[in-house]
Scaffold this motif. Structure first.
Motif, PDB file in Angstrom:
ATOM      1  N   ILE A  38      56.950  38.998  43.172  1.00 37.73           N
ATOM      2  CA  ILE A  38      55.796  38.167  43.505  1.00 37.73           C
ATOM      3  C   ILE A  38      54.542  39.024  43.358  1.00 37.73           C
ATOM      4  CG2 ILE A  38      54.601  36.975  45.373  1.00 37.73           C
ATOM      5  CD1 ILE A  38      57.283  36.182  46.497  1.00 37.73           C
ATOM      6  N   SER A  39      53.540  38.500  42.700  1.00 41.82           N
ATOM      7  CA  SER A  39      52.244  39.168  42.577  1.00 41.82           C
ATOM      8  C   SER A  39      51.261  38.507  43.530  1.00 41.82           C
ATOM      9  CB  SER A  39      51.718  39.069  41.150  1.00 41.82           C
ATOM     10  OG  SER A  39      52.563  39.760  40.277  1.00 41.82           O
ATOM     11  N   ILE A  40      50.505  39.338  44.242  1.00 39.28           N
ATOM     12  CA  ILE A  40      49.499  38.832  45.169  1.00 39.28           C
ATOM     13  C   ILE A  40      48.142  39.356  44.697  1.00 39.28           C
ATOM     14  CG2 ILE A  40      48.757  38.691  47.561  1.00 39.28           C
ATOM     15  CD1 ILE A  40      51.624  39.412  48.376  1.00 39.28           C
ATOM     16  N   ASN A  41      47.259  38.472  44.292  1.00 35.67           N
ATOM     17  CA  ASN A  41      45.925  38.828  43.816  1.00 35.67           C
ATOM     18  C   ASN A  41      44.987  39.114  44.981  1.00 35.67           C
ATOM     19  OD1 ASN A  41      46.659  38.465  41.082  1.00 35.67           O
ATOM     20  ND2 ASN A  41      46.390  36.249  41.318  1.00 35.67           N
ATOM     21  N   PHE A  42      43.798  39.579  44.662  1.00 32.34           N
ATOM     22  CA  PHE A  42      42.795  39.916  45.672  1.00 32.34           C
ATOM     23  C   PHE A  42      42.494  38.715  46.569  1.00 32.34           C
ATOM     24  CE2 PHE A  42      38.157  40.258  46.669  1.00 32.34           C
ATOM     25  CZ  PHE A  42      38.277  41.265  47.609  1.00 32.34           C
ATOM     26  N   LEU A  43      42.566  38.932  47.882  1.00 34.94           N
ATOM     27  CA  LEU A  43      42.327  37.937  48.945  1.00 34.94           C
ATOM     28  C   LEU A  43      43.286  36.748  48.906  1.00 34.94           C
ATOM     29  CD1 LEU A  43      38.452  37.889  49.306  1.00 34.94           C
ATOM     30  CD2 LEU A  43      40.137  39.142  50.658  1.00 34.94           C
ATOM     31  N   GLU A  44      44.378  36.887  48.238  1.00 38.35           N
ATOM     32  CA  GLU A  44      45.416  35.859  48.233  1.00 38.35           C
ATOM     33  C   GLU A  44      46.461  36.238  49.279  1.00 38.35           C
ATOM     34  OE1 GLU A  44      48.029  33.575  44.813  1.00 38.35           O
ATOM     35  OE2 GLU A  44      47.643  35.709  44.588  1.00 38.35           O
ATOM     36  N   ARG A  45      47.126  35.251  49.841  1.00 35.89           N
ATOM     37  CA  ARG A  45      48.175  35.546  50.823  1.00 35.89           C
ATOM     38  C   ARG A  45      49.455  34.822  50.444  1.00 35.89           C
ATOM     39  NH1 ARG A  45      44.517  32.444  54.225  1.00 35.89           N
ATOM     40  NH2 ARG A  45      45.348  30.356  54.378  1.00 35.89           N
ATOM     41  N   LYS A  46      50.581  35.451  50.795  1.00 29.73           N
ATOM     42  CA  LYS A  46      51.905  34.891  50.504  1.00 29.73           C
ATOM     43  C   LYS A  46      52.791  35.074  51.721  1.00 29.73           C
ATOM     44  CE  LYS A  46      51.313  34.118  46.050  1.00 29.73           C
ATOM     45  NZ  LYS A  46      51.939  33.619  44.926  1.00 29.73           N
ATOM     46  N   LEU A  47      53.699  34.122  51.892  1.00 24.58           N
ATOM     47  CA  LEU A  47      54.705  34.191  52.948  1.00 24.58           C
ATOM     48  C   LEU A  47      55.990  34.711  52.322  1.00 24.58           C
ATOM     49  CD1 LEU A  47      55.365  33.521  55.930  1.00 24.58           C
ATOM     50  CD2 LEU A  47      56.066  31.267  55.145  1.00 24.58           C
ATOM     51  N   ILE A  48      56.440  35.881  52.760  1.00 24.51           N
ATOM     52  CA  ILE A  48      57.613  36.532  52.195  1.00 24.51           C
ATOM     53  C   ILE A  48      58.770  36.402  53.177  1.00 24.51           C
ATOM     54  CG2 ILE A  48      58.546  38.685  51.250  1.00 24.51           C
ATOM     55  CD1 ILE A  48      56.091  37.640  49.749  1.00 24.51           C
ATOM     56  N   SER A  49      59.872  35.855  52.706  1.00 28.89           N
ATOM     57  CA  SER A  49      61.062  35.687  53.532  1.00 28.89           C
ATOM     58  C   SER A  49      61.872  36.973  53.561  1.00 28.89           C
ATOM     59  CB  SER A  49      61.912  34.557  52.972  1.00 28.89           C
ATOM     60  OG  SER A  49      63.132  34.473  53.673  1.00 28.89           O
ATOM     61  N   THR A  50      62.468  37.279  54.717  1.00 29.48           N
ATOM     62  CA  THR A  50      63.359  38.435  54.821  1.00 29.48           C
ATOM     63  C   THR A  50      64.823  38.002  54.839  1.00 29.48           C
ATOM     64  OG1 THR A  50      63.320  38.432  57.234  1.00 29.48           O
ATOM     65  CG2 THR A  50      61.659  39.767  56.112  1.00 29.48           C
ATOM     66  N   GLY A  51      65.078  36.719  55.077  1.00 29.72           N
ATOM     67  CA  GLY A  51      66.445  36.229  55.141  1.00 29.72           C
ATOM     68  C   GLY A  51      67.161  36.601  56.423  1.00 29.72           C
ATOM     69  N   ILE A  52      66.446  37.166  57.403  1.00 24.75           N
ATOM     70  CA  ILE A  52      67.042  37.569  58.677  1.00 24.75           C
ATOM     71  C   ILE A  52      66.774  36.475  59.707  1.00 24.75           C
ATOM     72  CG2 ILE A  52      67.007  39.291  60.535  1.00 24.75           C
ATOM     73  CD1 ILE A  52      68.083  40.459  58.000  1.00 24.75           C
ATOM     74  N   PHE A  53      67.846  35.900  60.232  1.00 23.09           N
ATOM     75  CA  PHE A  53      67.747  34.922  61.310  1.00 23.09           C
ATOM     76  C   PHE A  53      68.212  35.598  62.590  1.00 23.09           C
ATOM     77  CE2 PHE A  53      67.901  32.296  57.577  1.00 23.09           C
ATOM     78  CZ  PHE A  53      67.032  31.264  57.883  1.00 23.09           C
ATOM     79  N   ILE A  54      67.419  35.473  63.627  1.00 23.87           N
ATOM     80  CA  ILE A  54      67.707  36.215  64.852  1.00 23.87           C
ATOM     81  C   ILE A  54      67.298  35.380  66.055  1.00 23.87           C
ATOM     82  CG2 ILE A  54      65.485  37.416  65.011  1.00 23.87           C
ATOM     83  CD1 ILE A  54      67.286  39.985  65.464  1.00 23.87           C
ATOM     84  N   GLN A  55      67.923  35.663  67.173  1.00 24.30           N
ATOM     85  CA  GLN A  55      67.562  35.000  68.417  1.00 24.30           C
ATOM     86  C   GLN A  55      67.357  36.095  69.459  1.00 24.30           C
ATOM     87  OE1 GLN A  55      70.457  32.233  69.836  1.00 24.30           O
ATOM     88  NE2 GLN A  55      69.119  31.398  71.386  1.00 24.30           N
ATOM     89  N   PHE A  56      66.151  36.177  70.015  1.00 25.93           N
ATOM     90  CA  PHE A  56      65.819  37.219  70.972  1.00 25.93           C
ATOM     91  C   PHE A  56      65.866  36.673  72.391  1.00 25.93           C
ATOM     92  CE2 PHE A  56      63.227  38.836  67.317  1.00 25.93           C
ATOM     93  CZ  PHE A  56      63.928  40.017  67.143  1.00 25.93           C
ATOM     94  N   PRO A  57      66.737  37.224  73.258  1.00 26.26           N
ATOM     95  CA  PRO A  57      66.640  36.882  74.687  1.00 26.26           C
ATOM     96  C   PRO A  57      65.370  37.501  75.272  1.00 26.26           C
ATOM     97  CG  PRO A  57      68.751  37.930  74.177  1.00 26.26           C
ATOM     98  CD  PRO A  57      67.893  38.042  72.967  1.00 26.26           C
ATOM     99  N   LYS A  58      64.959  37.060  76.434  1.00 31.13           N
ATOM    100  CA  LYS A  58      63.708  37.558  77.025  1.00 31.13           C
ATOM    101  C   LYS A  58      63.784  39.029  77.410  1.00 31.13           C
ATOM    102  CE  LYS A  58      62.014  33.148  78.596  1.00 31.13           C
ATOM    103  NZ  LYS A  58      61.513  32.336  79.668  1.00 31.13           N
TER     104      LYS A  58
END
Length: 126
Positions: free
Chosen positions: A18-38
């Motif tokens: 993925i290329s991100i140009n100047f002042l552009e934003r992208k949402l990058i997935s990590t593929g990690i699903f997690i559940q955090f207890p308090k």
């Protein structure tokens, strides 16, 4: 594994670069699903090029599954004049997960006195 916790490397879970140009934003997935207890605490340590850019860790709710899991994603905004490139399976960050301390507060009406210098707050007098 870190002391009293775990360490997880987050990578870009994308098909192609993925290329991100100047002042552009992208949402990058990590593929990690997690559940955090308090009681679980966590810290993210970003790769250097993402520290210099604007990077936000975004934890989304997965509405497709019946179990409440959250996916860790990164919103990356390029603030450099040159194009930023993120490759498939590139290391994005390190996630440290550890057990948070359990604190029990105790009410008191008087604090113990201590010998302090008068130079400033918390002064030892040295």
């Amino acid at each position: 594994m870190i002391k009293n916790g775990y360490q997880l490397t987050l990578i870009a879970n994308i098909e192609k670069s993925i290329s991100i140009n100047f002042l552009e934003r992208k949402l990058i997935s990590t593929g990690i699903f997690i559940q955090f207890p308090k009681t679980i605490k966590y810290h993210f340590f970003l790769k250097k090029k993402f520290i210099e850019a604007i990077c936000v860790i975004h934890i989304t709710k997965n509405k497709k599954k019946t179990v409440l899991c959250q996916e860790i994603k990164m919103i990356i905004t390029n603030v450099f004049f040159e194009t930023m490139k993120i490759r498939s399976n590139e290391k994005l960050a390190v996630l440290n997960i550890f057990q948070g301390p359990q604190i029990k507060w105790k009410k008191c009406s008087i604090l113990n006195t201590s010998m302090r210098g008068c130079n400033s707050f918390g002064s030892t007098g040295i």
